[in-house]
Design a protein around this motif. Structure first.
Motif, short mmCIF file in Angstrom:
data_model
loop_
_atom_site.label_atom_id
_atom_site.label_comp_id
_atom_site.label_asym_id
_atom_site.label_seq_id
_atom_site.Cartn_x
_atom_site.Cartn_y
_atom_site.Cartn_z
N PRO A 107 -59.28 114.48 -49.97
CA PRO A 107 -59.35 115.78 -50.66
C PRO A 107 -57.96 116.26 -51.06
O PRO A 107 -56.99 116.06 -50.31
N PRO A 108 -57.82 116.91 -52.21
CA PRO A 108 -56.51 117.35 -52.68
C PRO A 108 -55.81 118.32 -51.74
O PRO A 108 -54.58 118.36 -51.70
N GLU A 109 -56.59 119.10 -50.96
CA GLU A 109 -55.94 120.03 -50.04
C GLU A 109 -55.24 119.31 -48.89
O GLU A 109 -54.48 119.92 -48.14
N ARG A 110 -55.52 118.01 -48.72
CA ARG A 110 -54.88 117.24 -47.66
C ARG A 110 -53.78 116.31 -48.19
O ARG A 110 -53.04 115.73 -47.41
N THR A 111 -53.71 116.18 -49.52
CA THR A 111 -52.79 115.19 -50.08
C THR A 111 -52.12 115.74 -51.33
O THR A 111 -52.17 116.94 -51.61
N PHE A 112 -51.47 114.87 -52.09
CA PHE A 112 -50.72 115.27 -53.27
C PHE A 112 -51.64 115.50 -54.47
O PHE A 112 -52.69 114.87 -54.59
N ALA A 113 -51.22 116.39 -55.34
CA ALA A 113 -51.89 116.61 -56.63
C ALA A 113 -50.81 116.50 -57.70
O ALA A 113 -50.23 117.50 -58.10
N PRO A 114 -50.50 115.27 -58.13
CA PRO A 114 -49.36 115.06 -59.02
C PRO A 114 -49.41 115.91 -60.29
O PRO A 114 -50.45 116.06 -60.92
N SER A 115 -48.27 116.48 -60.62
CA SER A 115 -48.14 117.26 -61.85
C SER A 115 -48.01 116.33 -63.04
O SER A 115 -47.51 115.21 -62.93
N GLY A 116 -48.46 116.81 -64.18
CA GLY A 116 -48.35 116.00 -65.40
C GLY A 116 -47.07 116.27 -66.17
O GLY A 116 -46.88 115.75 -67.27
N GLU A 117 -46.20 117.08 -65.59
CA GLU A 117 -44.96 117.41 -66.29
C GLU A 117 -44.00 116.22 -66.35
O GLU A 117 -44.07 115.30 -65.53
N LYS A 118 -43.09 116.30 -67.30
CA LYS A 118 -42.09 115.25 -67.47
C LYS A 118 -41.01 115.42 -66.40
O LYS A 118 -40.54 116.53 -66.15
N PRO A 119 -40.59 114.31 -65.77
CA PRO A 119 -39.52 114.40 -64.76
C PRO A 119 -38.23 114.94 -65.37
O PRO A 119 -37.91 114.68 -66.53
N VAL A 120 -37.51 115.68 -64.57
CA VAL A 120 -36.25 116.26 -65.03
C VAL A 120 -35.11 115.25 -64.91
O VAL A 120 -35.25 114.19 -64.30
N ASP A 121 -33.98 115.61 -65.50
CA ASP A 121 -32.75 114.83 -65.36
C ASP A 121 -32.10 115.27 -64.05
O ASP A 121 -31.45 116.34 -63.98
N VAL A 122 -32.30 114.51 -63.00
CA VAL A 122 -31.85 114.90 -61.65
C VAL A 122 -30.34 115.06 -61.59
O VAL A 122 -29.82 116.05 -61.04
N VAL A 123 -29.61 114.12 -62.17
CA VAL A 123 -28.14 114.19 -62.13
C VAL A 123 -27.65 115.47 -62.81
O VAL A 123 -26.75 116.16 -62.30
N LYS A 124 -28.26 115.81 -63.92
CA LYS A 124 -27.87 117.02 -64.64
C LYS A 124 -28.09 118.26 -63.79
O LYS A 124 -27.23 119.15 -63.72
N ILE A 125 -29.24 118.33 -63.12
CA ILE A 125 -29.54 119.50 -62.28
C ILE A 125 -28.59 119.58 -61.09
O ILE A 125 -28.13 120.66 -60.72
N LEU A 126 -28.28 118.44 -60.49
CA LEU A 126 -27.35 118.43 -59.36
C LEU A 126 -25.98 118.96 -59.80
O LEU A 126 -25.35 119.75 -59.08
N ARG A 127 -25.55 118.54 -60.98
CA ARG A 127 -24.24 118.99 -61.48
C ARG A 127 -24.27 120.46 -61.86
O ARG A 127 -23.35 121.22 -61.51
N GLU A 128 -25.30 120.88 -62.59
CA GLU A 128 -25.37 122.27 -63.06
C GLU A 128 -25.42 123.26 -61.90
O GLU A 128 -24.89 124.36 -62.00
N ASN A 129 -26.06 122.87 -60.82
CA ASN A 129 -26.19 123.77 -59.67
C ASN A 129 -25.11 123.56 -58.62
O ASN A 129 -25.18 124.13 -57.53
#
Length: 363
Positions: A107-129
């Motif tokens: 059941p979804p309440e016990r596990t992951f419910a993957p989002s359909g959004e596009k993954p972010v640029d992780v390196v960019k976010i790490l630098r910006e923050n």
């Protein structure tokens, strides 16, 4: 002093306990209860600030961190019900191998419910923050995903604290890459303050130091959080079993034969939620080859138990950055991780950490 700017990959129960605990201790005048160190080189738990977070669950992505930590399937005990606004929203991470296929059968309440959004640029976010340290709280078995975030750290100059049993800080090639970049790294596979592995290690050492011949031992763990559900896929457990087994075997001069030692997650019991129950047995022989058997049961809330180690690991990592020290931090890794680059008895690791804090030890 400057705040310690931290990002989290995986906003699950462990992240929830850590973030709640940071606010809990920010209100405490005497924060000694539940902490191994209240102050590390001037840094208190309240100085740790979460400035970025990554997850893949649609119930968390896009939500404020202080709300996302209470979203399903998180089920750890509540330390603080209301966390002040952080101004940080959870970004869509990169799934890669972060979700095991068998999770779709629950059941979804016990596990992951993957989002359909596009993954972010992780390196960019790490630098910006202006992130200084990334804490990896991804699910066990996320080999590709863990290495992806480690690479992002190398590209952005961010330190990594690897809380899962994917061998990065304890892998010579990865360790060398962080050393060359002058970036501190801590890992792998976070211990609990008082958990199954650290108790097992110390009981085995006690038996050994007192002349007892250990013939057989096991450690069986059950729990009801997403981590235990994820680990029902035994293929994702290879490095976890290695990590936990080596942590115990390292206390012996001569390792036990593999068929006489069994350590690892045993089963998923949904109603346990974040409570972890460990069943342990050690069989040996004392004077005159007379048998001795020890059995123990430990029950503890899993995620707050690891958060107590994380607040020390984060602050020691920050101290290393302040001092310009790069590469694997052997002392805090040995003290707070099951699979450090080099194993030490826990009492020795504790002394090493104290030496590091005083500045008598480089790493």
């Amino acid at each position: 002093m400057r705040k310690i700017r931290v990002a989290i990959a995986g906003v699950g129960n462990c992240a929830s306990s850590l973030i709640q605990g940071l606010y809990y201790y920010s209100k405490k005048k005497d924060g000694t209860i539940g902490l191994m160190h209240y102050d590390i080189c001037g840094y208190e738990p309240r100085d740790i600030r979460i400035v970025a977070a990554f997850d893949i669950d649609k119930r968390k992505v896009g939500r404020p961190v202080e709300k996302a930590i209470f979203s399903e399937p998180n089920c750890t005990k509540t330390i603080e019900e209301k966390i002040p606004p952080t101004g940080v929203s959870v970004s869509m991470g990169h799934i890669l191998d972060g979700v095991s296929p068998h999770m779709q059968d629950y059941p979804p309440e016990r596990t992951f419910a993957p989002s359909g959004e596009k993954p972010v640029d992780v390196v960019k976010i790490l630098r910006e923050n202006e992130v200084e340290i990334l804490v990896n709280y991804l699910p066990v078995g996320s080999e590709k995903a863990a290495r992806f975030y480690a690479q992002c750290c190398l590209e952005s100059g961010v330190s990594l604290i690897n809380c899962i049993p994917v061998f990065i800080a304890s892998d010579a090639s990865w360790a060398e890459r962080f050393r060359k970049k002058g970036i501190p790294v801590v890992g792998d596979d976070v211990k609990s303050q008082i958990g199954a592995t650290i108790i097992h290690r110390n009981l085995v050492k006690l038996f050994h130091d007192r002349g007892v011949a250990i013939d057989r031992t096991y450690q069986l763990n059950t729990g009801g959080n997403t981590d235990f559900l994820n680990m029902l896929n035994r293929k994702r457990l290879v490095s976890k079993k290695i990590s936990k087994t080596e942590a115990v075997q390292s206390m012996l001069d001569v390792p036990m034969p593999p068929h006489n030692i069994h350590i690892g997650p045993s089963d998923y019991v949904p109603w346990q939620n974040d409570n972890k129950v460990c069943f342990m047995r050690i069989e040996g022989r004392i004077f005159g080859d007379v048998p001795i058997n020890l059995e123990m049961r430990l029950s503890v809330e899993d995620s707050p138990n690891s958060a107590g180690c994380m607040v020390d690991a984060i602050r020691c990592c920050k101290v290393a950055r302040d001092r310009g020290v790069g590469g694997v931090l052997e002392s805090i890794s040995a003290y707070t991780m099951k699979h450090p680059i080099k194993q030490y008895p826990d009492e020795v690791a504790r002394v090493m950490v104290e030496e590091f804090i005083r500045g008598d030890r480089e790493r």
